[in-house]
Design a protein around this motif. Structure first.
Motif, PDB file in Angstrom:
ATOM      1  N   LEU A  36      -8.778   9.503  -3.631  1.00 20.76           N
ATOM      2  CA  LEU A  36      -7.905   9.777  -2.493  1.00 20.76           C
ATOM      3  C   LEU A  36      -8.434  11.031  -1.805  1.00 20.76           C
ATOM      4  O   LEU A  36      -8.521  12.099  -2.419  1.00 20.76           O
ATOM      5  N   LEU A  37      -8.791  10.889  -0.530  1.00 21.75           N
ATOM      6  CA  LEU A  37      -9.468  11.946   0.204  1.00 21.75           C
ATOM      7  C   LEU A  37      -8.664  12.339   1.436  1.00 21.75           C
ATOM      8  O   LEU A  37      -7.856  11.558   1.947  1.00 21.75           O
ATOM      9  N   ARG A  61      -4.103   9.439   4.766  1.00 16.25           N
ATOM     10  CA  ARG A  61      -4.957   9.614   3.605  1.00 16.25           C
ATOM     11  C   ARG A  61      -6.104   8.599   3.680  1.00 16.25           C
ATOM     12  O   ARG A  61      -5.917   7.465   4.145  1.00 16.25           O
ATOM     13  N   HIS A  62      -7.266   9.014   3.183  1.00 21.05           N
ATOM     14  CA  HIS A  62      -8.447   8.160   3.093  1.00 21.05           C
ATOM     15  C   HIS A  62      -8.493   7.620   1.669  1.00 21.05           C
ATOM     16  O   HIS A  62      -8.808   8.351   0.734  1.00 21.05           O
ATOM     17  N   VAL A 179      -4.842   5.274   5.504  1.00 21.91           N
ATOM     18  CA  VAL A 179      -3.432   4.957   5.309  1.00 21.91           C
ATOM     19  C   VAL A 179      -2.568   5.974   6.047  1.00 21.91           C
ATOM     20  O   VAL A 179      -2.699   7.183   5.837  1.00 21.91           O
ATOM     21  N   GLU A 180      -1.699   5.468   6.917  1.00 28.78           N
ATOM     22  CA  GLU A 180      -0.708   6.316   7.572  1.00 28.78           C
ATOM     23  C   GLU A 180       0.546   6.347   6.703  1.00 28.78           C
ATOM     24  O   GLU A 180       1.175   5.309   6.461  1.00 28.78           O
ATOM     25  N   ILE A 218      -1.205   3.619  -7.341  1.00 26.91           N
ATOM     26  CA  ILE A 218      -1.859   4.866  -6.956  1.00 26.91           C
ATOM     27  C   ILE A 218      -0.890   5.697  -6.120  1.00 26.91           C
ATOM     28  O   ILE A 218      -0.369   5.226  -5.109  1.00 26.91           O
ATOM     29  N   THR A 219      -0.645   6.912  -6.530  1.00 28.55           N
ATOM     30  CA  THR A 219       0.246   7.798  -5.808  1.00 28.55           C
ATOM     31  C   THR A 219      -0.489   8.386  -4.610  1.00 28.55           C
ATOM     32  O   THR A 219      -1.504   9.072  -4.758  1.00 28.55           O
ATOM     33  N   LEU A 220       0.026   8.113  -3.408  1.00 29.97           N
ATOM     34  CA  LEU A 220      -0.583   8.613  -2.182  1.00 29.97           C
ATOM     35  C   LEU A 220       0.035   9.922  -1.702  1.00 29.97           C
ATOM     36  O   LEU A 220      -0.606  10.707  -1.025  1.00 29.97           O
ATOM     37  N   SER A 221       1.307  10.105  -2.025  1.00 31.03           N
ATOM     38  CA  SER A 221       1.994  11.355  -1.686  1.00 31.03           C
ATOM     39  C   SER A 221       3.115  11.553  -2.690  1.00 31.03           C
ATOM     40  O   SER A 221       3.658  10.580  -3.220  1.00 31.03           O
ATOM     41  N   PRO A 222       3.481  12.810  -2.983  1.00 23.60           N
ATOM     42  CA  PRO A 222       4.542  13.066  -3.967  1.00 23.60           C
ATOM     43  C   PRO A 222       5.899  12.595  -3.483  1.00 23.60           C
ATOM     44  O   PRO A 222       6.117  12.412  -2.292  1.00 23.60           O
TER      45      PRO A 222
END
Length: 222
Positions: A36-37, A61-62, A179-180, A218-222
């Motif tokens: 995750l970038l 997020r990339h 990803v928005e 996969i966690t993209l944001s908390p």
């Protein structure tokens, strides 16, 4: 520079009427990894940076995903013919979902019809180099797709991978999505991987990958 960590995953056969006796899970044939970038990472395509810069105030997020296919062995028979990688973007609120605003690739091709061609991949954190190697004497040939993406601007992007007559489905295959995120709630990417292998005795059989919890969600944001 840290490489994307790939982890072996088990391929579990789908049970159907007439499934061959003794067919069990396949191990050591498929690996999966992700990273995750930041959306403005230097490896991002120009149109991704334009999307981010043109929509200030939105959070992106990339998401980089890599499937690595390995050839058959006497202990693990079957040749990869087709595979799919699907991502379901969700939040804790079922009424709102993140969106894969852009995906890469939409289509990845390779030349066919001429001798002496091949593919080379380099996969590292945030940097994916994909090259087509052609011998000097190789003539021009038409292009056929080996990876095809679907679902741009949707919450459920997916990619298909396939073998060609002179190019088996093997090695590392990276894909990615811009990803928005939905602000104010946890954002997650649930991953599903499936594959079709052709066996000399059983014909084409379909498998689903048994992913570890950290790869499945996969966690993209908390």
């Amino acid at each position: 520079m840290t490489e994307v960590q790939l982890h072996d995953i088990t391929l579990v056969p789908e049970r159907t009427l007439g499934s061959p006796a003794g067919e069990g899970p396949l191990r050591g044939r498929l690996s999966f990894g992700w990273d995750l970038l930041p959306a403005d990472h230097e490896s991002a395509p120009a149109d991704w940076r334009a999307q981010v810069n043109g929509t200030p105030g939105r959070d992106y997020r990339h998401l980089l995903l890599v499937c690595s296919f390995r050839p058959e062995t006497p202990q693990s028979p079957g040749v990869f013919r087709h595979a799919s990688l699907a991502v379901s973007l969700t939040t804790s609120d079922p009424a709102v979902r993140p969106v894969a605003r852009l995906i890469d690739p939409g289509e990845r091709t390779r030349p066919v019809g001429g001798p002496g061609t091949g593919l080379s991949f380099t996969v590292a954190t945030g940097i994916v180099d994909l090259g087509v190697e052609r011998q000097p004497d190789a003539g021009p040939g038409r292009e056929e797709w080996i990876v095809r993406g679907h679902g741009a601007s949707q919450p459920d992007p997916q990619w298909e991978f396939r073998s060609l007559r002179r190019l088996p489905l093997a090695g590392d295959h990276p894909v990615a999505a811009l990803v928005e995120l939905v602000p104010g709630v946890p954002n997650t990417a649930d991953v599903l991987v499936a594959a079709e292998l052709e066996h000399r005795s059983w014909g084409v059989r379909r498998y689903r990958a048994r992913l570890a919890p950290q790869s499945h969600g996969i966690t993209l944001s908390p």
